[in-house]
Write a protein that holds these residues in place. Structure first.
Motif, short mmCIF file in Angstrom:
data_model
loop_
_atom_site.label_atom_id
_atom_site.label_comp_id
_atom_site.label_asym_id
_atom_site.label_seq_id
_atom_site.Cartn_x
_atom_site.Cartn_y
_atom_site.Cartn_z
N ALA A 1 2.81 10.17 -9.72
CA ALA A 1 2.12 10.34 -11.00
C ALA A 1 1.33 11.65 -11.03
O ALA A 1 1.16 12.26 -12.09
N ARG A 2 0.88 12.10 -9.85
CA ARG A 2 0.12 13.36 -9.77
C ARG A 2 1.03 14.56 -9.59
O ARG A 2 0.57 15.70 -9.55
N GLY A 3 2.35 14.33 -9.47
CA GLY A 3 3.30 15.42 -9.35
C GLY A 3 3.35 16.07 -7.99
O GLY A 3 3.72 17.24 -7.87
N ASP B 1 0.83 -1.21 0.00
CA ASP B 1 0.00 0.00 0.00
C ASP B 1 0.87 1.26 0.00
O ASP B 1 0.57 2.24 -0.69
N TRP B 2 1.93 1.25 0.78
CA TRP B 2 2.84 2.40 0.83
C TRP B 2 3.48 2.65 -0.54
O TRP B 2 3.58 3.78 -0.99
N ARG B 3 3.88 1.56 -1.18
CA ARG B 3 4.50 1.69 -2.51
C ARG B 3 3.48 2.22 -3.52
O ARG B 3 3.80 3.09 -4.34
N SER B 4 2.25 1.74 -3.46
CA SER B 4 1.22 2.20 -4.39
C SER B 4 0.88 3.67 -4.16
O SER B 4 0.69 4.44 -5.11
N LEU B 5 0.84 4.09 -2.89
CA LEU B 5 0.59 5.50 -2.59
C LEU B 5 1.71 6.39 -3.12
O LEU B 5 1.46 7.47 -3.65
N ALA B 6 2.95 5.93 -2.96
CA ALA B 6 4.08 6.71 -3.45
C ALA B 6 4.03 6.86 -4.97
O ALA B 6 4.27 7.95 -5.51
N LEU B 7 3.71 5.78 -5.67
CA LEU B 7 3.62 5.85 -7.13
C LEU B 7 2.47 6.74 -7.57
O LEU B 7 2.59 7.51 -8.54
N ALA B 8 1.34 6.67 -6.86
CA ALA B 8 0.19 7.50 -7.22
C ALA B 8 0.48 8.97 -7.00
O ALA B 8 0.14 9.83 -7.84
N ARG B 9 1.16 9.31 -5.90
CA ARG B 9 1.49 10.71 -5.64
C ARG B 9 2.52 11.23 -6.64
O ARG B 9 2.47 12.38 -7.07
#
Length: 267
Positions: free
Chosen positions: A177-179, A167-175
């Motif tokens: 991607a949003r810059g 979940d932490w890794r997915s949140l980091a990638l999502a943030r």
């Protein structure tokens, strides 16, 4: 929803690996608990030497063993150095400067502390490395007769812990991607921690609802049935007996050598 399973790819078949999870837990407790009653080098060294066969029989590869016990190999010398330089002074003074001092007594206590960290930690880590959470839950509920709702709830929580890293890794990638993940490391960490907390609460609520719908919250009348049995074999009894024999021999050797001293006993 995908549940995280324990990574046992580095575990090879060994005499201890297929044993009951409850037997491994009992053996680990029997080895570690008596060793905290005294801080002396002789009993710790004896227990550590006697535990070597258990470490070899757990089925861990050399790489997995060193990775899992790396913290202990770092903590043991650090604790020994700390006790040696800042521990209670006794005996001849070997080095003294400001608040730092080394005496014969502090060095002896430092050696005993370092060995004890290894004697307590290594068997516990090696034995728990091959414990499957589901097998442990089955043993606690079927053998020790612990409340099924408590055991199943704890098992579900343990299964969910493995998802936090993903979940932490997915949140980091999502943030990213949003810059919004390139500046303010402290602010970003706090925001991600809060988002992870909210996600964990939501997942826990969904899991609780799903478990309630499947009858996990019902009373144990009629008695609950289990999909997998939790057998107890002669080999499990032998493992528990070994777990009790190791500290018994270590304490006997320490008492015979005159180094055994109860922590809570008279000074």
């Amino acid at each position: 929803m995908t549940l995280a399973l324990p990574d046992i790819r580095a575990v090879r078949p060994g005499p201890i690996a297929p044993r009951s999870a409850l037997a491994k837990l009992a053996a680990a407790l029997l080895i570690t608990l008596p060793l905290i009653l005294s801080v002396d080098a002789l009993s710790a060294l004896t227990a550590l030497v006697l535990s070597i066969p258990l470490l070899l029989w757990c089925g861990l590869s050399a790489r997995e063993f060193w990775l899992r016990t790396a913290v202990l190999w770092i903590a043991a010398p650090l604790s020994a150095v700390t006790i040696a330089l800042y521990g209670q002074a006794s005996g001849a003074v070997l080095f003294d400067w400001f608040v730092v001092h080394a005496t014969e007594g502090s060095l002896t206590l430092a050696l005993a502390t370092g060995l004890r960290v290894l004697a307590i930690g290594l068997p516990a880590v090696a034995l728990f490395a091959t414990v499957d959470p589901t097998d442990l839950a089955d043993g606690l509920a079927q053998r020790l007769r612990l409340p099924a709702r408590f055991v199943i709830g704890a098992l579900a929580g343990m299964r969910m812990l493995g998802l936090l890293a993903e979940d932490w890794r997915s949140l980091a990638l999502a943030r990213r991607a949003r810059g919004v993940a390139d500046q303010g490391r402290l602010r970003r960490g706090i925001g991600m921690a809060f988002a992870l907390f909210v996600l964990a609460v939501r997942r826990g609520s969904s899991l609780a609802t799903a478990m309630e719908a499947r009858g996990f919250g019902a009373h144990d009348l009629p008695p609950r049935t289990w999909a997998r049995a939790a057998p107890w074999t002669r080999a499990d009894t032998v493992l528990v007996a070994l777990g009790a024999l190791i500290p018994a021999i270590a304490i006997t050797v320490a008492v015979a050598g005159g180094t055994w001293h109860l922590i809570l006993g008279p000074s």
